[in-house]
Design a protein around this motif. Sequence first.
Motif, short mmCIF file in Angstrom:
data_model
loop_
_atom_site.label_atom_id
_atom_site.label_comp_id
_atom_site.label_asym_id
_atom_site.label_seq_id
_atom_site.Cartn_x
_atom_site.Cartn_y
_atom_site.Cartn_z
N GLN A 1 0.81 -1.21 0.00
CA GLN A 1 0.00 0.00 0.00
C GLN A 1 0.85 1.27 0.00
OE1 GLN A 1 -2.66 0.28 3.40
NE2 GLN A 1 -4.32 0.91 2.05
N ARG A 2 1.91 1.28 0.81
CA ARG A 2 2.75 2.47 0.91
C ARG A 2 3.34 2.86 -0.43
NH1 ARG A 2 4.69 3.88 5.53
NH2 ARG A 2 4.66 1.74 6.28
N SER B 1 -3.57 8.48 -4.05
CA SER B 1 -2.24 8.42 -3.42
C SER B 1 -2.31 8.84 -1.95
CB SER B 1 -1.27 9.32 -4.17
OG SER B 1 -0.07 9.50 -3.45
N ARG B 2 -2.97 9.98 -1.71
CA ARG B 2 -3.10 10.45 -0.32
C ARG B 2 -3.79 9.42 0.55
NH1 ARG B 2 -7.82 14.45 0.36
NH2 ARG B 2 -8.80 12.40 0.05
N ASP B 3 -4.89 8.84 0.05
CA ASP B 3 -5.65 7.87 0.83
C ASP B 3 -4.83 6.61 1.11
OD1 ASP B 3 -7.69 9.69 0.76
OD2 ASP B 3 -8.85 8.64 -0.78
N GLU B 4 -4.10 6.15 0.11
CA GLU B 4 -3.27 4.95 0.30
C GLU B 4 -2.20 5.20 1.36
OE1 GLU B 4 -3.66 2.02 -0.99
OE2 GLU B 4 -4.78 2.20 -2.86
N ALA C 1 -3.70 5.44 4.85
CA ALA C 1 -4.06 4.11 5.34
C ALA C 1 -2.82 3.31 5.71
CB ALA C 1 -4.87 3.37 4.28
N ALA C 2 -1.71 3.57 5.00
CA ALA C 2 -0.46 2.85 5.30
C ALA C 2 0.24 3.41 6.53
CB ALA C 2 0.47 2.92 4.10
N GLY C 3 -0.25 4.54 7.07
CA GLY C 3 0.36 5.13 8.26
C GLY C 3 1.71 5.77 7.97
N ASP C 4 1.83 6.43 6.81
CA ASP C 4 3.09 7.07 6.43
C ASP C 4 2.87 8.59 6.34
OD1 ASP C 4 5.42 8.01 5.27
OD2 ASP C 4 5.64 6.31 3.91
N VAL D 1 0.59 17.70 8.92
CA VAL D 1 1.03 16.31 8.90
C VAL D 1 2.55 16.22 8.96
CG1 VAL D 1 1.13 14.20 7.50
CG2 VAL D 1 -1.02 15.46 7.71
N LEU D 2 3.24 17.04 8.17
CA LEU D 2 4.70 16.97 8.10
C LEU D 2 5.36 17.44 9.39
CD1 LEU D 2 5.15 18.13 4.43
CD2 LEU D 2 5.91 15.95 5.36
N GLU D 3 4.70 18.31 10.13
CA GLU D 3 5.27 18.75 11.40
C GLU D 3 5.30 17.63 12.43
OE1 GLU D 3 3.28 22.33 12.55
OE2 GLU D 3 4.78 23.58 11.57
#
Length: 994
Positions: free
Chosen positions: A823-824, A853-856, A859-862, A896-898
Amino acid sequence: MEFQLLGPVRAWNDGRPIDLGVRKQRFVLAMMLLDANKLVPAQRLVELTWPEEAPRSARGVIHTHISRLRSVLNAADAERHGVALISNGPGYMLRCDPKRIDVNKFMELCAEARGSADDETRIRILDEALALWEGPALASVAAEEVRTRLTRHLDEARLLAMEQRIDAHLRLGRHAEVIHELTELEAQHPYRQQIVAQLMLALHRSDRGPDALTAYQKLYHRLDNELGVEPAPALRDLQTRILRDDPSLNLNPKEKLKAGPRQLPPDVDHYTGRARYIEQICELLTPQPGGVLPVVAITGKPGLGKTALAVRAGRRLVAEFPDGQLFIDLQGNGPRPRDPSEVLARFLRDLGVDGADVPTTLEERVGLFRDRTAGRRILVVLDNAATEQQVRPLIPGNSECAVLITSRRRLTGLDMRQLVDLDVLDQADALALLRDLIGEDRLASADASARRIADLCGGLPLALRIVGTKLRSRPHLTVETLAERLEDERTRLDELVGGDREIRASFLLSYDSLDAEHQRAFRLLALMPDNGLPPWAVAAVLGVDHRTSERLVEDLVDVNLVEAVPGRYRFHDLIRLYAQEKLAADQERDAARTRIVNAYLYLGKRADALLEFGGLYQFEPPPFTPDTPGVLAEIDRGPAAWLDQEYPAILEAIEYAAAHGQDELTCRLSATVAAFFELRAQWADLKRVAELSLAAAERFSSPYWTAYALFAAGLAARETRDFRRAEESFRAGLKILPQADDPLLEVVTLLSVGVAERLQGRWDEAAKYFDGCLSVLDALDKPRWRAYTLRESGVLDRYRGNWERAEQRLLAAVDTFERLGDQRWIGASLRELGIVRRHVGDLTGSLEILIRSRDELRAAGDPRREGAALRCLAETHRAVGSLDEARACAERGLDVLELTLDSHGLACTRIVLADVLIDLGDLDGARAQLDKGLQALSVSRDPRWHGKALITQGRYLAATGDTTGAEAAWDTAHRLLSGVGAVEARQVSELLGR
């Protein structure tokens, strides 16, 4: 969701604290809460946040704080609680049920108390209101001048509530009980004449007339000398009546409380925090009509202040138990706990039974005690209980009484209404206690050191009191010096000694109460890392089966020497130091350490083999078969989640192995976490283990482990933009690879070097490494690694504008990752494909691909790659013209990035957000984002993104009318982008009219 302003600014979601961010962000939330459901102009927020001079970017900063607060609240499911932070024209509004804010609760309770005709009820309501305060309103978020301006009305309302509560106590004849409180209030508010009047009356009724007159004289001289005025007429009249011993000042005897024991010790001075615990205990112990006898126990580790909490709660409950309060120290931690039969004999005498009439047997004493407490409302406080057997005979049979117990043991065999598990003070309360002990001025000048002391004391009130008293009694000892002394773990417990108080002695009582088997377990558990141990690791350390280790460690939890948190056991920091002292001479220490390291080596290798980039190294770990249920299944189900919990222990083991010359073990342990660190972008940790592993591999002359360590070191350097070091490591690794005889390691190294070359703008060299990698893969059955390489090569084609080949390679990568169910990397490859579709003009397709892409990735926790997908979505929304959606995606990407360590991705997202804000006309906001992004990118050695940032800077300068500056920025951008052959160079040429 609940909000607190009466003390530190905090919020809770279903009882769990919410991280509200930095100080200014919490201050902005406080302003919104003070004016909840009203429009708060942005300018007002700016003026209050920067009372002296606001920076040019102030409005942008406020908007950023609002945006982050909105994200925090949304993450805490604010909508479910009816809470929303919205933008509205020139300002912002926080929609919220007023009852969720403690300020409004306080005001409502005060109004309710004023409307009550019964003094007992009034006291109960005011106690509830005052318990909401945990320090000065808006503590730690605002400068004192601003705080006073905003909360003056609240401070006055609090003081008025205190005075009204004391008036009620005085009307009920409890003058002796309020003298101490009034004395403290008079010292804090020396010009408050109402407090002095109450103190004079309480002292007079306690047959302390001279002291009452002295209190008046002190106020008189203070007012005369400092303000040139006299006390108010009412106060002068009270002095005259006291001089005449006016009978009307005394209460009617019928109004006085019935006689009974009043044994509660005095309140602890300098008491801070615990308001929520006090409120909870008082509510639990208040007798209910027709209910059962309330029994509440306070438990917790040594030094938490259980007795002080019980005394303070007991004093709040005095009005509920007018027939008396019994108090006894049961000495449960000493070598000879009090016999319950002897305690009952004392209680009976205190309740009026003649000594000669006290029965001789325990059973008879229990019967007479329950008879004497029947029909009476008495609070029994049993301090420092040893066991349930010691406590049971001391519990009355009358449901109108109540029992409050303190114990280091959890007393799980006792029937009770509630077990209150006392925890350490949080940092705000710990600092407040230090401030109260040593003074505001002295602490303010050493804020960082004070915070360090609070952390090193672990929030333990006993340790903080020892430190505070030591600083107060030794003016020559600075806060900074004491903080430095406490930093040394070897002598920290030696510093925590003050007079007859000593942390070590407090722990020793609990340790000495254990049998030999439990003492051994306590000592060996000192090997646990800071983040604790899971049950399987406890069994490994102790060298016993799971059932035995579970029994031993749970017994230690019951006596509060070990803490149980979900899925783990751990020590409080100071108790851990004490356990390490006990372990120092233990003969089993080395064997226990070997057991736990071998366990982590075996399980770590299993977890690593299941990660995307894991399983690269070759070694057989020592055999280990955990009998703790579910351990292997947990790893197989979520290897990365397992390593999230366990990598600190593995890191500690690596440091220990390296320091003790265990070179091969150092390399093996390092290998078990390298892929995980790459996955989580923990580059500092990867760099550290690579350095330790490289030094170890060179010491025992291992080409294989040397090549592996050089690859890891190069990867860490590349991802932190240290390209010189990355190149050195990769080239050294490539040179030694033939001796390592590992084709897959060769693939990984070639691929990593290619990415490094691409990031530096050396795109021809990058292409050669990618092609070489694909050539080696032709002889290997490694579809995943071929897909990785195709993706990276496709990214390079995208940079160059080779759209057709980029799409071919990226589609091939997506196809392979979909077959593998990864998934990632489906999400990561789709992101690149979405960018390609945008550049070829397919904006609808780009949006669809990027949303997937965002949803995958989510969901992958990345979060790192999810943030990058959100940045790309923002760019496509901007290209479509949907600027609000673009802004929302970019801001969400920042949030998210922070949460990650990806500073480069954060900088790139700031540039994209700046572009959107320029389009929206918010030039101040754009400037704030642009400055931060440019600062990071100008030193990142990434010519492509540096060039893109300069394009945005030129757009900003052009929008402000600085056309010369804009052309200069675009000239530099053109030079950078055309120098590497980036497709964006064409955009700059158009801007320059070339």
